[in-house]
Design a protein around this motif. Structure first.
Motif, PDB file in Angstrom:
ATOM      1  N   TYR A 197      -4.956   3.268   0.163  1.00  0.00           N
ATOM      2  CA  TYR A 197      -4.353   3.376  -1.162  1.00  0.00           C
ATOM      3  C   TYR A 197      -2.873   3.748  -1.129  1.00  0.00           C
ATOM      4  O   TYR A 197      -2.144   3.490  -2.084  1.00  0.00           O
ATOM      5  N   ASN A 226       4.037   6.427  -3.573  1.00  0.00           N
ATOM      6  CA  ASN A 226       3.621   5.956  -4.899  1.00  0.00           C
ATOM      7  C   ASN A 226       2.303   6.627  -5.284  1.00  0.00           C
ATOM      8  O   ASN A 226       1.264   6.403  -4.650  1.00  0.00           O
ATOM      9  N   LEU A 227       2.343   7.439  -6.324  1.00  0.00           N
ATOM     10  CA  LEU A 227       1.153   8.156  -6.785  1.00  0.00           C
ATOM     11  C   LEU A 227       0.315   7.359  -7.776  1.00  0.00           C
ATOM     12  O   LEU A 227      -0.800   7.767  -8.103  1.00  0.00           O
ATOM     13  N   GLN A 228       0.837   6.270  -8.241  1.00  0.00           N
ATOM     14  CA  GLN A 228       0.146   5.527  -9.295  1.00  0.00           C
ATOM     15  C   GLN A 228      -1.234   5.004  -8.879  1.00  0.00           C
ATOM     16  O   GLN A 228      -2.185   5.106  -9.660  1.00  0.00           O
ATOM     17  N   LEU A 284      -3.325   6.402  -7.020  1.00  0.00           N
ATOM     18  CA  LEU A 284      -4.252   7.531  -6.975  1.00  0.00           C
ATOM     19  C   LEU A 284      -4.698   7.975  -8.362  1.00  0.00           C
ATOM     20  O   LEU A 284      -5.599   8.828  -8.478  1.00  0.00           O
ATOM     21  N   LEU A 285      -4.076   7.419  -9.393  1.00  0.00           N
ATOM     22  CA  LEU A 285      -4.439   7.783 -10.763  1.00  0.00           C
ATOM     23  C   LEU A 285      -5.308   6.730 -11.431  1.00  0.00           C
ATOM     24  O   LEU A 285      -5.580   6.818 -12.627  1.00  0.00           O
ATOM     25  N   THR A 286      -5.756   5.760 -10.675  1.00  0.00           N
ATOM     26  CA  THR A 286      -6.579   4.692 -11.234  1.00  0.00           C
ATOM     27  C   THR A 286      -8.052   5.086 -11.229  1.00  0.00           C
ATOM     28  O   THR A 286      -8.472   5.976 -10.484  1.00  0.00           O
ATOM     29  N   ILE A 287      -8.848   4.401 -12.049  1.00  0.00           N
ATOM     30  CA  ILE A 287     -10.279   4.682 -12.131  1.00  0.00           C
ATOM     31  C   ILE A 287     -10.996   4.283 -10.846  1.00  0.00           C
ATOM     32  O   ILE A 287     -11.973   4.924 -10.444  1.00  0.00           O
ATOM     33  N   PHE A 318     -10.654   7.082  -8.388  1.00  0.00           N
ATOM     34  CA  PHE A 318     -11.486   8.204  -8.819  1.00  0.00           C
ATOM     35  C   PHE A 318     -12.955   7.952  -8.470  1.00  0.00           C
ATOM     36  O   PHE A 318     -13.659   8.849  -7.995  1.00  0.00           O
TER      37      PHE A 318
END
Length: 340
Positions: free
Chosen positions: A181, A212-214, A216-219, A222
């Protein structure tokens, strides 16, 4: 059995039992000396079978006074001859005294030799300082050597536990997830930074690569992380806590063998279980139909959640997680077997 053969952790535990003061910064040699001194002062501890095994090596290592042995020189006639020789030497000594008076008179005239004596004193002082410096330097080197040996032993003790082996495996799996990721992008492409700030930044700063943290913020991430955490950490911990067969052997709060077996079963379930037509049907039903009850809706939503997470884990891990779990479980079984 000698105190030097014990590990530093065992020496600390022994010092606690004897009620001795110690510090975690103490070197192994210091602990050995303090414990040995305490054993020599407390002779009644030798009657204790737990401590009697140390007394033999301690007494061998402690300095003992050697008895003075007087040897007979010879017979009485030889002693008489030696006395006569001493009288003759005494007469010759009187003549030597007269000669020494003459030599003393000659020495008094040589006043210039005093300056040479001062030079000798300065040389002796310099030699003393050099020896003192060498002694200090070698002492520091010896302390550093002991520190390295103690640190090396501590690292070995920490790494030689099943908990550390499982922790390394979990960190390895997290690293694989991160490689899948994780990505780096230029700073000016970061979405949450204000446009005004991006324009004010220099060109070199704008092109600076950042994480890029984006993703890691996806469903999807998660779902993957929750599935991995439940199957690799939480459920094995719960199982190893309540089914703990090694607590009485080695005092483990969590049974390492049960942890490895539970993780292996869950990993095989997640990675190797096939997706059936029923799973696809339930996924479509959850996507395009509204379930009649809350319980039914929760069931299909949870099934869809873990289905997506397990698919992601298969793409990332493959058979690597199965092999690593087999190895760590074997190591845990071997470590517990030593105490059976």
């Amino acid at each position: 059995m000698s105190l030097k053969s014990l590990k530093k952790s065992d020496l600390i535990q022994l010092a606690q039992e004897l009620g001795l003061s110690y510090s975690s910064r103490d070197l192994k040699e210091e602990l050995v000396e303090n414990i040995a001194r305490h054993f020599l002062e407390q002779d009644e501890l030798e009657s204790n079978p737990k401590y009697s095994k140390f007394y033999l090596s301690i007494r061998k290592g402690s300095p003992a006074k050697k008895p003075v042995v007087y040897e007979r020189i010879g017979s009485e006639e030889e002693l008489e001859e030696s006395k006569r020789g001493l009288q003759i030497d005494g007469d010759e000594g009187e003549e030597d005294d007269e000669d020494s008076e003459i030599v003393d008179e000659e020495v008094e005239d040589d006043d210039e030799d005093e300056e040479g004596g001062e030079d000798n004193e300065s040389v002796d002082s310099l030699q003393y300082k050099v020896k003192s410096l060498k002694r200090t330097l070698f002492g520091r080197l010896e302390y550093f050597k002991e520190y390295l040996l103690d640190s090396n032993e501590l690292v070995r003790d920490v790494l030689s536990t099943p908990e550390t082996v499982f922790l390394i495996e979990l960190l390895f799996e997290l690293a694989l997830i991160e490689l899948h990721y994780g990505e780096t992008i230029p700073l000016y492409k970061v979405s949450f930074l204000p446009k005004a700030l991006k324009k004010a930044l220099p060109i070199r700063v704008k092109n600076l690569k950042v994480f890029n943290l984006q993703p890691l913020l996806t469903i999807s991430f998660f779902q993957l992380f929750v599935t991995w955490f439940l199957s690799s950490v939480l459920v094995p911990l719960i199982a190893s806590y309540y089914f703990n067969f090694s607590e009485y052997l080695q005092g483990y709060k969590y049974d390492p063998v049960i942890f490895g077996i539970a993780k292996l079963i869950l990993t095989l379930t997640v990675v190797k279980s096939s997706i059936t037509l029923s799973d696809v049907k339930d996924e479509l039903f959850n996507e395009f139909n509204l379930p009649n009850t809350v319980l039914t809706h929760t069931y299909f939503a949870a099934k869809s959640f873990f289905l997506h997470g397990s698919v992601e884990l298969r793409l990332i891990f493959g058979n690597v997680s199965i092999v690593s779990t087999l190895i760590t479980t074997f190591i845990a079984f071997y470590s517990v077997l030593q105490y059976v």
